[in-house]
Design a protein around this motif. Structure first.
Motif, mmCIF file in Angstrom:
data_model
loop_
_atom_site.group_PDB
_atom_site.id
_atom_site.type_symbol
_atom_site.label_atom_id
_atom_site.label_comp_id
_atom_site.label_asym_id
_atom_site.label_seq_id
_atom_site.Cartn_x
_atom_site.Cartn_y
_atom_site.Cartn_z
ATOM 1 N N ILE A 214 -8.105 53.410 -13.785
ATOM 2 C CA ILE A 214 -7.355 54.266 -12.848
ATOM 3 C C ILE A 214 -7.977 54.158 -11.454
ATOM 4 O O ILE A 214 -7.273 54.067 -10.447
ATOM 5 N N GLU A 215 -9.310 54.151 -11.408
ATOM 6 C CA GLU A 215 -10.009 54.030 -10.115
ATOM 7 C C GLU A 215 -9.600 52.741 -9.392
ATOM 8 O O GLU A 215 -9.313 52.756 -8.187
ATOM 9 N N GLU A 216 -9.549 51.643 -10.127
ATOM 10 C CA GLU A 216 -9.162 50.360 -9.508
ATOM 11 C C GLU A 216 -7.735 50.424 -8.967
ATOM 12 O O GLU A 216 -7.461 49.990 -7.859
ATOM 13 N N ALA A 217 -6.833 50.988 -9.797
ATOM 14 C CA ALA A 217 -5.429 51.062 -9.373
ATOM 15 C C ALA A 217 -5.299 52.007 -8.170
ATOM 16 O O ALA A 217 -4.510 51.753 -7.254
ATOM 17 N N TYR A 218 -6.112 53.075 -8.170
ATOM 18 C CA TYR A 218 -6.016 54.071 -7.090
ATOM 19 C C TYR A 218 -6.415 53.467 -5.736
ATOM 20 O O TYR A 218 -5.866 53.836 -4.691
ATOM 21 N N ALA A 219 -7.360 52.531 -5.785
ATOM 22 C CA ALA A 219 -7.794 51.876 -4.542
ATOM 23 C C ALA A 219 -6.607 51.159 -3.890
ATOM 24 O O ALA A 219 -6.549 51.011 -2.665
ATOM 25 N N GLU A 220 -5.653 50.726 -4.709
ATOM 26 C CA GLU A 220 -4.466 50.032 -4.191
ATOM 27 C C GLU A 220 -3.354 51.024 -3.832
ATOM 28 O O GLU A 220 -2.749 50.948 -2.784
ATOM 29 N N THR A 221 -3.088 51.946 -4.768
ATOM 30 C CA THR A 221 -1.880 52.770 -4.644
ATOM 31 C C THR A 221 -2.080 54.095 -3.897
ATOM 32 O O THR A 221 -1.144 54.641 -3.339
ATOM 33 N N HIS A 222 -3.300 54.647 -3.963
ATOM 34 C CA HIS A 222 -3.583 55.996 -3.438
ATOM 35 C C HIS A 222 -2.592 57.013 -3.999
ATOM 36 O O HIS A 222 -2.165 57.932 -3.312
ATOM 37 N N ASP A 223 -2.224 56.792 -5.270
ATOM 38 C CA ASP A 223 -1.255 57.659 -5.937
ATOM 39 C C ASP A 223 -1.723 57.791 -7.392
ATOM 40 O O ASP A 223 -1.719 56.801 -8.144
ATOM 41 N N LEU A 224 -2.169 58.988 -7.774
ATOM 42 C CA LEU A 224 -2.767 59.174 -9.101
ATOM 43 C C LEU A 224 -1.792 58.844 -10.218
ATOM 44 O O LEU A 224 -2.138 58.141 -11.171
ATOM 45 N N MET A 225 -0.543 59.363 -10.109
ATOM 46 C CA MET A 225 0.428 59.141 -11.180
ATOM 47 C C MET A 225 0.715 57.646 -11.347
ATOM 48 O O MET A 225 0.733 57.121 -12.466
ATOM 49 N N ALA A 226 0.911 56.953 -10.219
ATOM 50 C CA ALA A 226 1.187 55.507 -10.279
ATOM 51 C C ALA A 226 -0.020 54.763 -10.850
ATOM 52 O O ALA A 226 0.138 53.786 -11.593
ATOM 53 N N SER A 227 -1.236 55.237 -10.554
ATOM 54 C CA SER A 227 -2.448 54.567 -11.040
ATOM 55 C C SER A 227 -2.604 54.755 -12.541
ATOM 56 O O SER A 227 -3.040 53.839 -13.248
ATOM 57 N N VAL A 228 -2.244 55.928 -13.045
ATOM 58 C CA VAL A 228 -2.293 56.170 -14.491
ATOM 59 C C VAL A 228 -1.296 55.244 -15.186
ATOM 60 O O VAL A 228 -1.598 54.616 -16.196
ATOM 61 N N ARG A 229 -0.099 55.150 -14.606
ATOM 62 C CA ARG A 229 0.920 54.260 -15.185
ATOM 63 C C ARG A 229 0.402 52.817 -15.235
ATOM 64 O O ARG A 229 0.532 52.127 -16.227
ATOM 65 N N GLU A 230 -0.211 52.388 -14.142
ATOM 66 C CA GLU A 230 -0.738 51.021 -14.060
ATOM 67 C C GLU A 230 -1.866 50.826 -15.098
ATOM 68 O O GLU A 230 -1.884 49.820 -15.822
ATOM 69 N N ALA A 231 -2.772 51.787 -15.211
ATOM 70 C CA ALA A 231 -3.880 51.678 -16.169
ATOM 71 C C ALA A 231 -3.348 51.513 -17.593
ATOM 72 O O ALA A 231 -3.877 50.725 -18.378
ATOM 73 N N CYS A 232 -2.286 52.240 -17.906
ATOM 74 C CA CYS A 232 -1.720 52.197 -19.267
ATOM 75 C C CYS A 232 -1.202 50.809 -19.639
ATOM 76 O O CYS A 232 -1.185 50.462 -20.819
ATOM 77 N N THR A 233 -0.820 50.024 -18.637
ATOM 78 C CA THR A 233 -0.293 48.695 -18.957
ATOM 79 C C THR A 233 -1.409 47.778 -19.488
ATOM 80 O O THR A 233 -1.130 46.757 -20.092
ATOM 81 N N HIS A 234 -2.665 48.120 -19.245
ATOM 82 C CA HIS A 234 -3.781 47.283 -19.704
ATOM 83 C C HIS A 234 -4.343 47.733 -21.051
ATOM 84 O O HIS A 234 -5.109 47.014 -21.673
ATOM 85 N N VAL A 235 -3.998 48.945 -21.451
ATOM 86 C CA VAL A 235 -4.638 49.544 -22.625
ATOM 87 C C VAL A 235 -3.821 49.309 -23.893
ATOM 88 O O VAL A 235 -2.624 49.558 -23.926
ATOM 89 N N VAL A 236 -4.500 48.859 -24.956
ATOM 90 C CA VAL A 236 -3.871 48.755 -26.277
ATOM 91 C C VAL A 236 -4.518 49.841 -27.139
ATOM 92 O O VAL A 236 -5.739 49.939 -27.206
ATOM 93 N N GLY A 237 -3.690 50.671 -27.760
ATOM 94 C CA GLY A 237 -4.261 51.716 -28.606
ATOM 95 C C GLY A 237 -3.467 52.997 -28.507
ATOM 96 O O GLY A 237 -2.302 52.992 -28.105
ATOM 97 N N ALA A 238 -4.113 54.091 -28.917
ATOM 98 C CA ALA A 238 -3.446 55.394 -28.922
ATOM 99 C C ALA A 238 -4.074 56.281 -27.850
ATOM 100 O O ALA A 238 -5.293 56.297 -27.698
ATOM 101 N N TYR A 239 -3.225 56.974 -27.113
ATOM 102 C CA TYR A 239 -3.784 57.893 -26.125
ATOM 103 C C TYR A 239 -2.859 59.058 -25.793
ATOM 104 O O TYR A 239 -1.651 58.928 -25.696
ATOM 105 N N GLY A 240 -3.495 60.220 -25.681
ATOM 106 C CA GLY A 240 -2.957 61.348 -24.951
ATOM 107 C C GLY A 240 -3.942 61.448 -23.799
ATOM 108 O O GLY A 240 -5.159 61.465 -24.030
#
Ligand code: GLU
Length: 346
Positions: A214-240
């Motif tokens: 999320i930190e890496e994505a935030y450096a680009e987007t400066h948008d927390l929600m968009a950064s969470v969405r971006e982080a999720c595209t890299h993650v395989v597994g289960a998450y809440g």
């Protein structure tokens, strides 16, 4: 093996040697059998452990719906997420929510609170091993008027129960904090990649990769929600997942895959939890997130988006049973609840 074969063949040229050959051959076959059996047992144990972990997390999905409807699955969940943003004092709401979810079992707990304003804004992370009561007493010594925060009770899957492994986990700069339920299957690869790009990990958990992604994505987007969405595209597994960022006061970004998340908005703010029991005091109108749906909580309300970031409308479910019923998992008494839970206890 080559050495044994060479010896065995050389010895086999004499009658005495033939006896030695038979002895060596039998010995070798026995060793080979024992090794194969051990390998099989190790494989079997690791398979069962994996099945157990999968069952633990995939079982949360139908249960979440049951939580809202018949509850006929019984209670099997462990660990919990709670989050609040609004006009009330966050730490009290978080502790109450965490206490409500104590029945799931956990080994440690923690909260991240947004403190200060403007340039002085930062996150306070408080974590404890053991009972939520310990966290509560630590929080009672802190004079916090924070109105936004996230909390977690952890059931360790990666890394021992300890303060550093307890959630929330933070980014390198400490500006982003996250809580997570579930298992990140590709965390080892992600961690290696992130470390290669200069990220410093503080815990042994799988979860922490999320904070750095999320930190890496935030450096680009400066948008927390968009950064969470971006982080999720890299993650395989289960998450809440629930995330806060000191640079976006009052915002909680939420994601879900194979691990339950319920969102609700009350008179004085917006709430998120992994079990409706944690927010039933605040609101009875809740939205159950499906996989691939995201929620952005602010004091003014909640906005839902899909994986592409499009705003979506989600169905609101009204909870019409009371807290007493919820605590008993929908069963009329604790004895029946325990009987139904029996097959699920490992
Ligand atoms: N896998 C994470 C950890 O070990 C989360 C565990 C949980 O769901 O509580 O920290």
């Amino acid at each position: 093996a080559g050495f044994i074969w060479a010896n065995a063949i050389a010895s086999a040229t004499t009658t005495k040697g033939a006896g030695t050959f038979v002895a060596v051959w039998t010995g070798w076959t026995c060793v080979h059998r024992v090794v194969s059996k051990l390998r099989y047992h190790f494989w079997y144990i690791s398979l069962r452990l994996r099945e157990y972990n999968l069952e633990r997390y995939t079982s949360q999905r139908p249960l979440c719906v049951d939580v809202l409807q018949s509850r006929d699955e019984g209670i099997y969940l462990m660990c919990g997420i709670v989050g609040y943003t609004g006009s009330d004092i966050a730490k009290n709401i978080l502790v109450t929510g965490l206490k409500r979810m104590e029945y799931r079992g956990y080994d440690s707990s923690g909260v991240a609170l947004e403190v200060g304003e403007g340039a002085a804004a930062h996150l306070d992370v408080i974590r404890r091993v053991g009972k939520v009561a310990g966290l509560e007493s630590e929080l009672s010594n802190i004079d916090s008027d924070a109105t936004c925060g996230i909390g977690h009770t952890r059931w360790a899957t990666h890394g021992k129960p300890s303060v550093v492994n307890a959630h929330p986990h933070t980014s390198c700069d400490g500006r982003i904090a996250i809580v997570h339920n579930g298992i990140i299957e590709n965390f080892a690869e992600l961690r290696e990649e992130l470390e290669g790009r200069g990220h410093h990990f503080k815990s042994e958990t799988d979860t922490e990769v999320f904070a750095h992604l999320i930190e890496e994505a935030y450096a680009e987007t400066h948008d927390l929600m968009a950064s969470v969405r971006e982080a999720c595209t890299h993650v395989v597994g289960a998450y809440g997942l629930a995330a806060v960022c000191a640079d976006e006061p009052g915002v909680i970004a939420v994601a879900r895959k194979d691990s339950p998340i319920v969102v609700g908005a009350g008179e004085t703010g917006a709430y998120v939890a992994s079990d409706v029991i944690a927010l039933i005091d605040a609101t009875r109108d809740v939205v159950v997130l499906e996989d691939g749906q995201f929620a952005k909580l602010t004091p003014a309300g909640v906005e839902y988006t899909d994986e592409a970031g499009n705003v979506i409308e989600l169905k609101v479910t009204h909870i019409d049973w009371d807290l007493d019923m919820a605590e008993k998992g929908g069963y009329p008494d604790f004895m029946l609840k325990e009987i139904h839970e029996q097959p699920r206890v490992v």
